[in-house]
Motif scaffolding. Structure first.
Motif, mmCIF file in Angstrom:
data_model
loop_
_atom_site.group_PDB
_atom_site.id
_atom_site.type_symbol
_atom_site.label_atom_id
_atom_site.label_comp_id
_atom_site.label_asym_id
_atom_site.label_seq_id
_atom_site.Cartn_x
_atom_site.Cartn_y
_atom_site.Cartn_z
ATOM 1 N N GLY A 822 -1.849 15.350 -5.804
ATOM 2 C CA GLY A 822 -3.133 15.594 -5.168
ATOM 3 C C GLY A 822 -3.217 15.054 -3.751
ATOM 4 N N ASP A 823 -4.431 14.729 -3.346
ATOM 5 C CA ASP A 823 -4.720 14.322 -1.972
ATOM 6 C C ASP A 823 -4.080 12.973 -1.671
ATOM 7 O OD1 ASP A 823 -6.316 13.002 0.227
ATOM 8 O OD2 ASP A 823 -7.247 14.993 0.220
ATOM 9 N N GLU A 824 -3.105 12.965 -0.748
ATOM 10 C CA GLU A 824 -2.346 11.745 -0.464
ATOM 11 C C GLU A 824 -3.218 10.662 0.152
ATOM 12 O OE1 GLU A 824 1.141 12.513 1.810
ATOM 13 O OE2 GLU A 824 1.988 13.934 0.347
ATOM 14 N N ASP A 825 -4.109 11.059 1.077
ATOM 15 C CA ASP A 825 -4.964 10.071 1.727
ATOM 16 C C ASP A 825 -5.912 9.424 0.718
ATOM 17 O OD1 ASP A 825 -6.176 8.799 4.174
ATOM 18 O OD2 ASP A 825 -7.928 9.897 3.375
ATOM 19 N N LEU A 826 -6.459 10.209 -0.185
ATOM 20 C CA LEU A 826 -7.344 9.667 -1.219
ATOM 21 C C LEU A 826 -6.555 8.729 -2.130
ATOM 22 C CD1 LEU A 826 -10.107 9.612 -2.591
ATOM 23 C CD2 LEU A 826 -9.409 11.644 -3.905
ATOM 24 N N GLY A 827 -5.339 9.098 -2.484
ATOM 25 C CA GLY A 827 -4.514 8.230 -3.308
ATOM 26 C C GLY A 827 -4.227 6.911 -2.620
ATOM 27 N N ARG A 828 -3.975 6.968 -1.293
ATOM 28 C CA ARG A 828 -3.695 5.745 -0.541
ATOM 29 C C ARG A 828 -4.914 4.834 -0.515
ATOM 30 N NH1 ARG A 828 -5.122 4.451 4.144
ATOM 31 N NH2 ARG A 828 -5.718 6.571 4.722
ATOM 32 N N ARG A 829 -6.094 5.426 -0.331
ATOM 33 C CA ARG A 829 -7.299 4.608 -0.277
ATOM 34 C C ARG A 829 -7.644 4.018 -1.649
ATOM 35 N NH1 ARG A 829 -11.757 7.743 1.340
ATOM 36 N NH2 ARG A 829 -10.592 9.705 1.373
ATOM 37 N N PHE A 830 -7.293 4.754 -2.719
ATOM 38 C CA PHE A 830 -7.499 4.189 -4.063
ATOM 39 C C PHE A 830 -6.618 2.941 -4.244
ATOM 40 C CE2 PHE A 830 -6.447 3.730 -8.553
ATOM 41 C CZ PHE A 830 -7.701 3.785 -9.148
ATOM 42 N N VAL A 831 -5.393 3.012 -3.758
ATOM 43 C CA VAL A 831 -4.498 1.852 -3.864
ATOM 44 C C VAL A 831 -5.059 0.679 -3.063
ATOM 45 C CG1 VAL A 831 -2.204 0.983 -3.239
ATOM 46 C CG2 VAL A 831 -2.434 3.215 -4.367
ATOM 47 N N GLU A 832 -5.577 0.963 -1.870
ATOM 48 C CA GLU A 832 -6.171 -0.107 -1.060
ATOM 49 C C GLU A 832 -7.349 -0.740 -1.793
ATOM 50 O OE1 GLU A 832 -7.186 1.811 2.558
ATOM 51 O OE2 GLU A 832 -5.122 1.820 3.349
ATOM 52 N N LEU A 833 -8.098 0.072 -2.525
ATOM 53 C CA LEU A 833 -9.246 -0.430 -3.280
ATOM 54 C C LEU A 833 -8.800 -1.389 -4.395
ATOM 55 C CD1 LEU A 833 -12.178 -0.357 -4.429
ATOM 56 C CD2 LEU A 833 -11.530 1.740 -5.630
ATOM 57 N N ILE A 834 -7.726 -1.023 -5.119
ATOM 58 C CA ILE A 834 -7.374 -1.809 -6.316
ATOM 59 C C ILE A 834 -6.425 -2.954 -6.031
ATOM 60 C CG2 ILE A 834 -7.727 0.184 -7.844
ATOM 61 C CD1 ILE A 834 -4.641 0.431 -7.981
ATOM 62 N N ASP A 835 -5.761 -2.972 -4.872
ATOM 63 C CA ASP A 835 -4.792 -4.043 -4.600
ATOM 64 C C ASP A 835 -5.392 -5.438 -4.736
ATOM 65 O OD1 ASP A 835 -2.509 -2.582 -4.411
ATOM 66 O OD2 ASP A 835 -2.361 -2.596 -2.212
ATOM 67 N N PRO A 836 -6.601 -5.717 -4.193
ATOM 68 C CA PRO A 836 -7.161 -7.071 -4.360
ATOM 69 C C PRO A 836 -7.455 -7.415 -5.820
ATOM 70 C CG PRO A 836 -8.259 -5.886 -2.579
ATOM 71 C CD PRO A 836 -7.435 -4.890 -3.310
ATOM 72 N N LEU A 837 -7.688 -6.389 -6.633
ATOM 73 C CA LEU A 837 -7.967 -6.649 -8.045
ATOM 74 C C LEU A 837 -6.696 -7.008 -8.811
ATOM 75 C CD1 LEU A 837 -10.356 -3.638 -8.710
ATOM 76 C CD2 LEU A 837 -11.003 -6.044 -8.759
ATOM 77 N N ARG A 838 -5.590 -6.294 -8.538
ATOM 78 C CA ARG A 838 -4.371 -6.516 -9.311
ATOM 79 C C ARG A 838 -3.472 -7.603 -8.689
ATOM 80 N NH1 ARG A 838 -0.961 -0.847 -8.490
ATOM 81 N NH2 ARG A 838 -1.162 -0.648 -6.225
ATOM 82 N N TYR A 839 -3.691 -7.844 -7.392
ATOM 83 C CA TYR A 839 -2.916 -8.907 -6.745
ATOM 84 C C TYR A 839 -3.901 -9.928 -6.153
ATOM 85 C CZ TYR A 839 0.430 -4.984 -6.714
ATOM 86 O OH TYR A 839 1.209 -3.917 -7.057
ATOM 87 N N PRO A 840 -4.709 -10.584 -6.981
ATOM 88 C CA PRO A 840 -5.760 -11.483 -6.457
ATOM 89 C C PRO A 840 -5.156 -12.621 -5.637
ATOM 90 C CG PRO A 840 -5.446 -11.806 -8.827
ATOM 91 C CD PRO A 840 -4.661 -10.587 -8.461
ATOM 92 N N ALA A 841 -5.811 -12.900 -4.513
ATOM 93 C CA ALA A 841 -5.281 -13.904 -3.581
ATOM 94 C C ALA A 841 -5.130 -15.271 -4.231
ATOM 95 C CB ALA A 841 -6.180 -13.991 -2.360
ATOM 96 N N GLY A 842 -6.048 -15.653 -5.054
ATOM 97 C CA GLY A 842 -5.947 -16.975 -5.670
ATOM 98 C C GLY A 842 -5.351 -16.967 -7.062
ATOM 99 N N GLY A 843 -4.816 -15.811 -7.467
ATOM 100 C CA GLY A 843 -4.289 -15.715 -8.816
ATOM 101 C C GLY A 843 -5.403 -15.596 -9.847
ATOM 102 N N LEU A 844 -5.068 -15.872 -11.107
ATOM 103 C CA LEU A 844 -6.051 -15.801 -12.188
ATOM 104 C C LEU A 844 -6.539 -17.188 -12.560
ATOM 105 C CD1 LEU A 844 -4.452 -13.259 -14.711
ATOM 106 C CD2 LEU A 844 -6.237 -12.815 -13.025
ATOM 107 N N ASP A 845 -7.812 -17.272 -12.939
ATOM 108 C CA ASP A 845 -8.277 -18.560 -13.467
ATOM 109 C C ASP A 845 -7.797 -18.690 -14.914
ATOM 110 O OD1 ASP A 845 -10.047 -17.143 -15.161
ATOM 111 O OD2 ASP A 845 -11.602 -17.152 -13.614
#
Length: 1000
Positions: A822-845
């Motif tokens: 599908g739409d490559e730009d939309l896919g890229r922005r979805f990845v930008e959206l989820i990166d902070p969730l899956r790679y949290p800066a402070g790790g997991l509590d």
């Protein structure tokens, strides 16, 4: 004495013409005082020129003359040489072929007289004659001298052509028999108390037992002992062991006269770890319970030769019935062939091309083929039970078990190779089976075999010709008569009976021999070009089928492919001319259900198995797949046609990947199996994932094109999840995905969402429509709120949901998220959206970590199928995929914010990054990687074998064996495979418990 120039030139030329390579040295020897009276005698020069090595023969003659005790003895020898042609030919023939026997004559100068007698009774001596020749030997040294004297007479008859190679080998075996008896008598004379206490039988094995011994060879024996009279059995066995050991030393030890040959008792039960001497009852118990197939094969040649012959006969009579039942053992043919492969694999690489005995096309190939046929058919036909290879081959041909022309060619090749082996060993009397590289040695060997025009070139040509014949025939020998039996190809020639053909098919591992023979008849009968080519191919194909876990399926599938494509010229040409294609096809057709099922739906995909323009077995890139599929969609009249074309490409490429995986796992004759199991896992995971992505891209284009033309009212992207996003899909995996869209300018969210939902529904429908192509199931259960949530969301909706409601398991699932279509730009922005969730800066509590551990424990308890053995469950069992992946993913959730290398959707890459970051030791990472690769291979194997997905090892024995073959385990080793899996998984589980529940 100085020769005149003209005379010197004349003699020099004559010497060259008579085959001398160093005429100057030969002329000096002819001018020596010892030859003064005969130096000009043309009889002597002609006789020397007739030897294998005239220079060596002349040198040996001068040494022998020098060693004579005075002028009278020298003259007697010279007069006899000149006057008596039989002695002249024998003596000079030996001197020109054997430096070792020339040395013996120089040490024992009167032994030349052993060659004088030329009576008919001397031409074919047997054991009794050799026993008389050894009778005067009162000690080991004297025995060696007498042995060499007898050997001298055998060599003389051999090099003069008085006897052929088979008779020479038989005489050498008879001399060995007489020598063993003499050595045992010496041992008994040294220990009369031991001799009186026991009965000891010496049973010859190997070439000695088969009456086909070499000049220099280990003499293989087995000892059988019993108490004499009322003697205590334990004491009697110890006495027999002392006698046997002493006898072996007498033959093997080196003295001033050298040694005779080593006596090797390692073919006994338990080999060198077993007792040297056993009672008959002990032997029988071992063979009834513990013996391996090769041990029964070795017993084919068992023959009592020394000691208590009555006891030896009892031994062979007791074991003979077991020998002829060996072919009934499971995996019999595979065991014999595996032993042969192991022998070849152990040859040093630098020696393979010169190995006369063990190398491809060598003596052992003939012997193994003959013995295999004897064991299969000797149960019902006692005429096949000879221990001598050439006699057995003759009997096999007479009974129709081997084609007469094939048998004649093998007989000729075997005789040549044995003759060459004899001449090589005779030169130095050393145990070797290597063809020399030195030109002088090759020249002597060629001349000794009667090749006089260009000895080196002729010898090399003949040797290669015969090894080629053996390589071509040694496996065909087993399969060709099956075709003759069912297709009546050679009228008037003896053929296999129906029962003999059935026996052979059973021995090959066919569960339904009657059906297999019907398939052979259908494939091989007739006068068409197709039948002729298949008759040529089938002997080889049958061998490859027999090397699989399911020969029946291989042959049946070949018939199906042949019926579908047999009239297609390119198909027959492909199999006939492209070396890899036929073997690749045989491997693929007999390795399980999946690949043949994929092939049968479009048999023309067999072209992929060749070496040439079919593209080979290398998986294609995602870009090239998308290009082909999108082009097919553009040409299609509607979405159904477009998706049908995409699914057709998918089926073909699944076949290509499965075939590459099977061939890489099994290996071929020219290419060994892939040693790096991880590389095969990566190949399959990457290829199937790319193929799934390309299929989804084509399906999306087809659906959008039919419903909305070139542009959908909303931007639309497919996000791969789970194994799909991780490039780790297996053959039976669903496509785990998320669907994300974003309304175009001027389009309401409602309209956009309706369009997106219609796209998804149509994609899922078209990819699952029943057809000849396998369905592609789309699974969107990893979306927010799971099955309860909307199937499609806008990017803004995902953002709002994840910001406010994201649960730990959802963040966990996003670790494998990657845009796939599908739409490559939309896919890229979805990845930008989820990166902070899956790679949290402070790790997991710690609460989140506890929640992940709790979720994993609940999953193990609830999702493991009832009745499944957890230790053998590749996905959810201890040390399985789940264990490794959750451990790696916990490391990513906790540390990827600070370790960029962990920001990957691929398990093995993340595992390597965790190791490099010091989150686990190199050893622990290696063990986890090994366990993950093995578990993935098991799941791939189950799908290939059964044609449907599964996470546990099959329970059907034939399916389990097929999984074992895929994983590199030979026939009969399924238990070893399961043990290895449990061991690997147990080790991984220990690491998981340390890391997942504490160390990360």
């Amino acid at each position: 004495m100085t020769s005149a120039p003209g005379r010197r030139s004349s003699i020099f030329t004559r010497l060259l013409r008579h085959g001398f390579t160093d005429p100057s040295a030969a002329e000096r020897l002819l001018d020596s005082p010892e030859l003064a009276t005969v130096r000009n005698d043309p009889v002597l020069l002609d006789a020397l020129g007739g030897t294998a090595d005239p220079d060596l023969a002349l040198h040996g003659l001068v040494r022998l003359l020098e060693a004579q005790d005075g002028a009278t003895d020298r003259q007697e020898l010279l007069d006899t040489v000149i006057a008596a042609k039989p002695l002249r030919d024998r003596l000079l023939g030996v001197l020109g072929a054997s430096a070792a026997l020339a040395e013996h004559l120089a040490r024992h100068p009167r032994d030349w007289q052993a060659l004088v007698t030329y009576e008919p009774r001397d031409l074919h001596p047997g054991v009794e004659e050799f026993e008389r020749g050894l009778a005067d030997a009162a000690d080991p040294v004297a025995l060696r001298v007498s042995y060499r004297r007898c050997l001298l007479s055998i060599a003389a008859r051999d090099v003069c052509g008085t006897v052929d190679v088979a008779q020479t080998a038989a005489e050498l075996a008879d001399l060995a028999t007489a020598t063993l008896r003499a050595a045992l008598a010496l041992a008994a004379a040294d220990a009369p108390e031991d001799a009186a206490m026991c009965r000891l039988a010496v049973v010859a094995m190997g070439k000695c037992g088969g009456h086909e011994l070499n000049y220099v060879s280990d003499v293989d024996v087995i000892f059988v002992g019993e108490a004499a009279g009322d003697a205590d059995e334990g004491k009697a066995l110890r006495a027999a062991t002392r006698l046997a050991s002493h006898m072996m030393r007498i033959c093997s030890e080196t003295t001033v006269e050298g040694s005779i040959w080593p006596v090797d008792a390692n073919l006994r039960p338990e080999g060198r770890n077993g007792p040297l001497v056993r009672t008959l009852a002990s032997h029988l118990a071992y063979y009834q319970r513990w013996a391996k197939t090769w041990e029964f094969q070795a017993l084919l040649k068992a023959r009592p030769v020394a000691g208590d012959l009555a006891l030896g006969e009892e031994y062979t009579a007791a074991l003979r019935p077991l020998v002829w039942k060996a072919a009934e053992r499971e995996n019999f043919v595979a065991d014999v062939q595996e032993m042969r492969r192991r022998v070849v694999a152990n040859i040093p690489a630098a020696e393979v091309d010169r190995q006369l005995k063990l190398g491809p096309g060598g003596l052992r190939d003939v012997e193994f083929a003959v013995q295999l046929l004897q064991l299969v058919h000797g149960r019902a036909d006692a005429s096949l039970r000879s221990g001598t290879t050439l006699d057995a081959l003759k009997a096999l041909a007479a009974g129709g078990y081997v084609g007469r022309a094939d048998a004649a060619q093998l007989d000729e090749a075997y005789r040549f190779l044995r003759s060459l082996e004899h001449r090589i060993q005779l030169h130095r009397l050393r145990r070797t089976h290597l063809v020399p590289e030195d030109e002088a040695d090759l020249r002597r060997l060629g001349r000794s075999l009667g090749l006089r025009t260009d000895p080196v070139a002729e010898l090399t040509r003949e040797w290669r010709r015969h090894t080629t014949v053996v390589r071509r025939l040694h496996e065909k020998l087993f399969y060709r008569p099956l075709l003759d039996a069912v297709a009546a190809l050679a009228p008037g020639e003896a053929r296999l009976s129906a029962e003999a053909a059935r026996e052979r098919m059973v021995a090959l591992g066919y569960a339904d021999p009657a059906a297999a023979l019907r398939h052979l008849e259908a494939l091989a009968s007739g006068v068409t070009r197709k039948a002729a080519i298949q008759r040529t191919l089938l002997p080889v194909l049958l061998g490859w089928f027999a090397d699989s876990a399911d020969p029946d399926a291989g042959l049946l599938n070949f018939r199906k492919v042949s019926d579908a494509l047999g009239k297609t010229p390119w198909y027959l040409r492909l199999l006939r001319d492209e070396g890899a294609a036929a073997e690749n096809l045989a491997r693929v057709l007999s390795a399980g259900r999946l690949a043949p099922d994929l092939l049968m739906r479009a048999p023309e995909a067999v072209a992929l198995l060749g070496d040439g323009d079919g593209g080979g077995l290398t998986p294609r890139s995602r870009a090239s797949l998308e290009q082909e599929i999108l082009a097919a969609v553009r040409r299609a009249d509607n979405a159904v046609q477009g998706v049908t074309a995409a699914r057709g490409v998918r089926r073909r490429e699944l076949f290509r990947t499965a075939a590459a995986d099977i061939v890489g796992s099994y290996g071929t004759e020219s290419q060994p199996a892939e040693a790096d199991q991880g590389a095969l896992v990566d190949l399959v995971g990457g290829a199937v994932s790319d193929l799934t992505a390309a299929t989804l891209a084509g399906t999306l284009r087809a659906v959008v094109r039919e419903g909305w033309g070139d542009t959908l009212p909303t931007r639309f992207a497919v996000i791969g999840m789970g194994r799909f996003g991780g490039h780790e899909l297996g053959y039976g995996s669903d496509a785990d995905v998320l669907f994300v869209h974003e309304p175009r300018e001027g389009v309401s969210e409602r309209e956009a969402t309706e369009a997106a939902n219609k796209v998804v529904a149509e994609m899922r429908r078209l990819l699952q429509v029943p057809s000849a192509d396998p369905p592609l199931l789309i699974d969107a259960d990893l979306r927010p709120e799971g099955k309860s949530g909307p199937l499609v969301r806008t990017l803004a909706s995902y953002e709002a949901y994840y910001r406010r409601w994201a649960l730990v398991w959802e963040r966990h699932a996003l670790l494998r998220a990657e845009p796939v279509a599908g739409d490559e730009d939309l896919g890229r922005r979805f990845v930008e959206l989820i990166d902070p969730l899956r790679y949290p800066a402070g790790g997991l509590d710690e609460d989140a970590v506890r929640e992940i551990r709790r979720l994993k424990a609940r999953m193990e308890a609830e999702r493991l199928p009832r009745g499944a053995d957890p230790k053998l469950h590749a996905k959810l069992g201890p040390g399985g995929l789940s264990d490794v992946e959750w451990t790696v993913q916990l490391a990513q959730l906790r540390h990827a914010g600070e370790v960029p290398g962990l920001r990957t959707t691929r398990t093995r890459e993340a595992l390597a990054a965790a190791r490099e970051a010091g989150l686990m030791t190199e050893e622990d990472a290696a063990h986890l990687d090994e366990a993950w690769v093995l578990a993935t291979r098991v799941r791939n194997a189950v799908m290939l074998v059964r044609g449907r997905a599964g996470d546990t090892f099959p329970t059907v024995p034939r399916e389990l064996a097929a999984v074992g073959r895929y994983l590199g385990y030979g026939p009969g080793h399924a238990g070893d495979m399961l043990d290895a899996y449990r061991r690997t998984a147990r080790r991984a589980r220990g690491i998981v418990e340390e890391l997942f529940y504490g160390g990360l």
